[in-house]
Design a protein around this motif. Structure first.
Motif: not given
Length: 221
Positions: A17-45
């Protein structure tokens, strides 16, 4: 229908059950690179989609990012993810009992869009590695990423079975599509039955504890 000889499992969302963890990590990291992203974006799309493809799609929407910034962001993402896997990884409910039943009678392997070190880490931390040994196949090693069927076809060849003798168990649409295109039988472990529809040629599985019964039914058909 050919008799099933090999079970090919996705990793994230199927075994662990690693996908919620990955979603949170992406939501933390991608905006740091200037790419808006929410955890729900990963889970939904983007569930199950390889990281590079996520970044490429976000760049289409929000503008290109400097290559150095992207490399540094990916390194932070992977470091955070590996730390999270050590600290908070859980297995998908029912998988251990199902594997206890199935693994003595079927060839079993893992085929994931994730890097090989991440698959190995997940297997070690979860304790599921005992069911698969070194039969771990990464799209990064093979050069084919789901929804391309090449990863599953490579896994079947490596396990010494024909595609039609394989049952792929995958939770993500990209994996289900890849398995169907590979000519394999498919069990879609559907965690979101109210929002996500299982394709007509796949078999819906709502709980991993029901996998042995599905395999028995398919092999009696």
């Amino acid at each position: 229908m050919a008799r099933i000889k090999c079970l090919i499992f996705d990793c994230d969302g199927t075994l662990v059950d690693s996908e919620p963890l990955l979603a949170d990590v992406l939501a933390q990291t991608l905006p740091e690179a200037g790419l808006p992203f929410r955890a729900s974006d990963y889970m939904n799309e983007f569930r199950g989609v390889v990281y590079a493809h996520i970044v490429a799609e976000l760049e289409k929407r929000h503008g290109a990012v400097d290559e150095t910034v992207k490399r540094e962001a990916e390194a932070r993402m992977r470091s955070r993810l590996m730390a999270g896997l050590k600290d908070s990884l859980l297995v998908i409910e029912g998988i251990e009992a199902s594997m206890d039943i199935l693994s003595p009678d079927y060839l079993c392997c893992v085929a994931s869009n994730g890097p090989l070190n991440k698959i190995r880490q997940s297997m070690e931390v979860s304790g599921l590695g005992r069911f698969f040994g070194e039969h771990l196949f990464s799209a990064y090693e093979v050069g084919h990423f789901k929804p391309d069927p090449g990863l599953f076809l490579h896994a079947a060849q490596a396990m010494g079975v024909a595609p039609e003798e394989c049952l792929v168990i995958d939770d993500a649409p990209v994996g289900v599509t890849a398995a169907l295109d590979a000519g394999m039988q498919v069990a879609h472990i559907n965690h979101f039955p109210n929002e996500e529809q299982t394709p007509e040629r796949a078999h819906e599985l709502l709980h991993m504890k029901d996998l042995p019964a599905l395999v028995r039914t398919l092999n009696q058909a």
